[in-house]
Write an enzyme that holds these catalytic residues in place. Structure first.
Site, PDB file in Angstrom:
ATOM      1  N   ASP A 173      20.383  -5.413   2.382  1.00  0.00           N
ATOM      2  CA  ASP A 173      19.945  -6.109   3.770  1.00  0.00           C
ATOM      3  C   ASP A 173      19.828  -6.119   4.781  1.00  0.00           C
ATOM      4  O   ASP A 173      20.856  -6.856   5.793  1.00  0.00           O
ATOM      5  CB  ASP A 173      19.937  -7.838   2.486  1.00  0.00           C
ATOM      6  CG  ASP A 173      18.882  -9.143   3.394  1.00  0.00           C
ATOM      7  OD1 ASP A 173      18.622  -8.619   3.958  1.00  0.00           O
ATOM      8  OD2 ASP A 173      19.213 -10.074   2.516  1.00  0.00           O
TER       9      ASP A 173
ATOM     10  N   TYR B 223       5.652 -14.644  13.674  1.00  0.00           N
ATOM     11  CA  TYR B 223       5.238 -12.812  13.774  1.00  0.00           C
ATOM     12  C   TYR B 223       4.991 -12.320  14.387  1.00  0.00           C
ATOM     13  O   TYR B 223       5.248 -11.161  15.004  1.00  0.00           O
ATOM     14  CB  TYR B 223       4.418 -12.936  11.843  1.00  0.00           C
ATOM     15  CG  TYR B 223       4.207 -11.339  11.607  1.00  0.00           C
ATOM     16  CD1 TYR B 223       5.118 -10.536  11.064  1.00  0.00           C
ATOM     17  CD2 TYR B 223       2.753 -11.038  12.312  1.00  0.00           C
ATOM     18  CE1 TYR B 223       4.722  -9.153  10.550  1.00  0.00           C
ATOM     19  CE2 TYR B 223       2.594  -9.570  11.482  1.00  0.00           C
ATOM     20  CZ  TYR B 223       3.558  -8.545  11.157  1.00  0.00           C
ATOM     21  OH  TYR B 223       3.239  -7.531  10.450  1.00  0.00           O
TER      22      TYR B 223
ATOM     23  N   LYS C 291       6.099  -8.399  17.117  1.00  0.00           N
ATOM     24  CA  LYS C 291       5.984  -7.978  17.032  1.00  0.00           C
ATOM     25  C   LYS C 291       5.610  -6.999  18.445  1.00  0.00           C
ATOM     26  O   LYS C 291       5.397  -5.931  18.600  1.00  0.00           O
ATOM     27  CB  LYS C 291       4.316  -7.518  15.633  1.00  0.00           C
ATOM     28  CG  LYS C 291       4.448  -8.021  14.972  1.00  0.00           C
ATOM     29  CD  LYS C 291       5.319  -6.439  14.069  1.00  0.00           C
ATOM     30  CE  LYS C 291       5.849  -6.701  12.568  1.00  0.00           C
ATOM     31  NZ  LYS C 291       7.051  -4.736  12.284  1.00  0.00           N
TER      32      LYS C 291
HETATM   33  P1  NAP Z   1       5.577  -4.242   2.337  1.00  0.00           P
HETATM   34  O1  NAP Z   1       4.752  -3.594   1.813  1.00  0.00           O
HETATM   35  O2  NAP Z   1       6.112  -5.579   2.205  1.00  0.00           O
HETATM   36  O3  NAP Z   1       6.936  -3.923   2.664  1.00  0.00           O
HETATM   37  C1  NAP Z   1       8.089  -4.118   3.013  1.00  0.00           C
HETATM   38  C2  NAP Z   1       9.690  -3.024   3.486  1.00  0.00           C
HETATM   39  O4  NAP Z   1      10.625  -4.111   3.866  1.00  0.00           O
HETATM   40  C3  NAP Z   1       9.734  -2.980   1.712  1.00  0.00           C
HETATM   41  O5  NAP Z   1      10.297  -1.680   1.056  1.00  0.00           O
HETATM   42  C4  NAP Z   1      11.068  -4.078   1.584  1.00  0.00           C
HETATM   43  O6  NAP Z   1      11.799  -3.291   0.545  1.00  0.00           O
HETATM   44  C5  NAP Z   1      11.498  -3.883   2.851  1.00  0.00           C
HETATM   45  N1  NAP Z   1      11.720  -5.193   3.385  1.00  0.00           N
HETATM   46  C6  NAP Z   1      11.795  -6.821   3.186  1.00  0.00           C
HETATM   47  N2  NAP Z   1      12.737  -7.219   3.884  1.00  0.00           N
HETATM   48  C7  NAP Z   1      13.849  -6.707   4.294  1.00  0.00           C
HETATM   49  C8  NAP Z   1      15.181  -6.682   4.374  1.00  0.00           C
HETATM   50  N3  NAP Z   1      15.533  -8.229   4.324  1.00  0.00           N
HETATM   51  N4  NAP Z   1      15.918  -5.844   3.962  1.00  0.00           N
HETATM   52  C9  NAP Z   1      15.837  -4.549   4.137  1.00  0.00           C
HETATM   53  N5  NAP Z   1      14.529  -4.276   3.953  1.00  0.00           N
HETATM   54  C10 NAP Z   1      14.061  -5.168   3.349  1.00  0.00           C
HETATM   55  O7  NAP Z   1       4.994  -4.478   3.861  1.00  0.00           O
HETATM   56  P2  NAP Z   1       4.506  -3.419   4.679  1.00  0.00           P
HETATM   57  O8  NAP Z   1       3.076  -3.627   4.576  1.00  0.00           O
HETATM   58  O9  NAP Z   1       4.235  -1.690   3.934  1.00  0.00           O
HETATM   59  O10 NAP Z   1       5.185  -3.985   6.308  1.00  0.00           O
HETATM   60  C11 NAP Z   1       5.879  -2.137   7.169  1.00  0.00           C
HETATM   61  C12 NAP Z   1       6.123  -2.671   8.243  1.00  0.00           C
HETATM   62  O11 NAP Z   1       4.355  -2.622   8.342  1.00  0.00           O
HETATM   63  C13 NAP Z   1       6.866  -3.690   8.360  1.00  0.00           C
HETATM   64  O12 NAP Z   1       7.398  -4.004  10.036  1.00  0.00           O
HETATM   65  C14 NAP Z   1       4.929  -4.883   8.453  1.00  0.00           C
HETATM   66  O13 NAP Z   1       5.066  -5.825   9.501  1.00  0.00           O
HETATM   67  C15 NAP Z   1       3.968  -3.758   9.786  1.00  0.00           C
HETATM   68  N6  NAP Z   1       2.647  -4.040   9.410  1.00  0.00           N
HETATM   69  C16 NAP Z   1       2.258  -4.632   7.664  1.00  0.00           C
HETATM   70  C17 NAP Z   1       0.483  -4.452   8.003  1.00  0.00           C
HETATM   71  C18 NAP Z   1      -0.093  -4.703   7.047  1.00  0.00           C
HETATM   72  O14 NAP Z   1      -1.157  -5.431   7.229  1.00  0.00           O
HETATM   73  N7  NAP Z   1       0.624  -4.036   5.826  1.00  0.00           N
HETATM   74  C19 NAP Z   1       0.325  -4.778   9.522  1.00  0.00           C
HETATM   75  C20 NAP Z   1       1.116  -4.536  10.383  1.00  0.00           C
HETATM   76  C21 NAP Z   1       1.834  -4.381  10.650  1.00  0.00           C
HETATM   77  P3  NAP Z   1      12.607  -4.378  -0.272  1.00  0.00           P
HETATM   78  O15 NAP Z   1      12.236  -5.727  -1.156  1.00  0.00           O
HETATM   79  O16 NAP Z   1      13.458  -3.286  -1.262  1.00  0.00           O
HETATM   80  O17 NAP Z   1      14.275  -5.237   0.650  1.00  0.00           O
END
Ligand code: NAP
Length: 262
Positions: A62, A153, A157
Site C-alpha cells: 500500500d 485530484y 496531477k
Molecule cells: P484503476 O483501474 O483504479 O487502477 C489503479 C491502480 O492503482 C490499481 O492497480 C490499484 O491496485 C493501484 N492502487 C490504488 N491504490 C493503491 C495504493 N494505496 N497502493 C498501491 N497501489 C494502489 O485506475 P487507472 O485508471 O488504471 O489509473 C491508473 C493511473 O491513471 C492513475 O494514476 C490515474 O490517476 C491515472 N488516470 C486515469 C484516468 C482514467 O480515466 N482511468 C485518466 C487520467 C489519469 P490495488 O487496488 O490492488 O492496490
C-alpha cells in the site's frame, strides 16, 4: 543496465498499470508488479509468464503506508536490473472539496504525489549515475483543468506534470528519459472509486488504446504525451505562451496595476 531492463510498474493489478505490464512483457522485459491486491497480480503474472516467458516479481504494498512504500523505494535503489519505473498507481475521489474529508484528500495526495515523488527520488540517482533509464509518470488532463471540478485530484496531477517536466530538464542531459502521460477519461475501475458510472459517459478511451498510444510517445521519447489530444500544436502553443510569460516575471517593481490602491 541490461539491454532490455526490468520494468517496475505501480498500480499493476488492474487498469492502465496492468496494461503497461502486458505491453512491456510482450516487449521482453522482466517485470516487478506493485499494488495492494496480490491475488490479481498473481493472476496477471501467471498469464504473462505463460504467454511471454518473462520473469515477474510481485511486491504487495500500500503506497500510502510509509513502511510499505520504503520496500519499493529500496528495490528501486538497489536492483540495478530495473531500468524503467512506471509511476502509475493513483486513485480519484468523488465529491466537492468541502464534501471530501481531510483524511481522504490527504490519502489521495499521499498516493498520487508523495509515493510518485519518493519512487522517482529513489531511482533517479542510480539512473543518472548509469546515464540511462526511464521514468514514466501518469498524470491526467485534469491536471490542466481546474474547470473540471476535481480539484485535489487535478492538483496531484498538475504536480505529476510539473515534476515530470522539471525532471526531464534536469535528468535528460544525464541520459535519463522522463515522460509525463496525460490520459483523459479511460475505461478503468477508477471511475467506480470516484462514484461515477463510466458506462454512462461519452468520450471514454479503451485502456488498450490509451497505453498503446502512450507507448508510441515513449518510443519517440516525448516529454509529454497526451494520447487523446488531436492537435499537438495546441499543447505546443500552451507551452510557448507559458514560456513567453517567464522573462516578464523578473522585475524590480510591482506591475503598474498594483501601484495604486483599489
Ligand atoms: P484503476 O483501474 O483504479 O487502477 C489503479 C491502480 O492503482 C490499481 O492497480 C490499484 O491496485 C493501484 N492502487 C490504488 N491504490 C493503491 C495504493 N494505496 N497502493 C498501491 N497501489 C494502489 O485506475 P487507472 O485508471 O488504471 O489509473 C491508473 C493511473 O491513471 C492513475 O494514476 C490515474 O490517476 C491515472 N488516470 C486515469 C484516468 C482514467 O480515466 N482511468 C485518466 C487520467 C489519469 P490495488 O487496488 O490492488 O492496490
Amino acid at each position: 543496465m541490461a539491454a532490455n531492463p526490468s520494468v517496475l510498474v505501480t498500480g499493476a493489478s488492474t487498469g492502465i498499470g496492468a496494461t503497461y505490464a502486458d505491453r512491456f512483457a510482450r516487449r521482453g522485459h522482466d517485470l516487478v508488479l506493485v499494488a495492494r491486491d496480490r491475488t490479481r497480480m498473481e493472476a496477471l503474472a501467471t498469464r504473462l509468464r505463460q504467454e511471454t516467458g518473462v520473469a515477474i516479481d510481485i511486491i504487495q504494498a500500500d503506497l500510502t503506508q510509509a513502511a510499505e512504500l520504503a520496500v519499493v523505494e529500496a528495490r528501486l535503489r538497489d536492483d540495478a536490473r530495473i531500468g524503467i519505473l512506471i509511476n502509475n498507481a493513483g486513485t480519484a475521489l468523488g465529491g466537492s472539496f468541502i464534501e471530501q474529508s481531510t483524511d481522504d484528500v490527504t490519502r489521495l495526495v499521499a498516493l498520487n504525489t508523495t509515493a510518485l515523488l519518493r519512487l522517482a527520488s529513489a531511482v533517479a540517482p542510480r539512473f543518472a549515475q548509469a546515464g540511462e533509464g526511464a521514468i514514466i509518470n501518469i498524470g491526467s488532463v485534469v491536471g490542466l483543468a481546474p474547470e473540471f471540478a476535481m480539484t485535489v485530484y487535478g492538483a496531484t496531477k498538475a504536480f505529476a506534470l510539473f515534476l515530470s517536466q522539471g525532471l526531464s530538464l534536469e535528468l535528460g542531459p544525464k541520459g535519463v528519459y522522463v515522460q509525463a502521460v496525460l490520459p483523459a477519461a479511460t475505461r478503468t475501475e477508477i471511475w467506480g472509486h470516484a462514484g461515477a458510472d463510466v458506462n454512462a459517459m461519452t468520450g471514454v478511451m479503451d485502456v488498450d488504446e490509451l497505453v498503446d498510444a502512450a507507448l508510441i510517445g515513449f518510443d519517440r521519447r516525448e516529454a509529454v504525451t497526451i494520447p487523446p489530444l488531436p492537435d499537438v500544436e495546441q499543447w505546443n502553443a500552451y507551452q510557448a505562451a507559458r514560456q513567453a510569460m517567464l522573462p516578464n516575471t523578473r522585475q524590480e517593481h510591482a506591475a503598474a496595476r498594483y501601484r495604486t490602491a483599489v
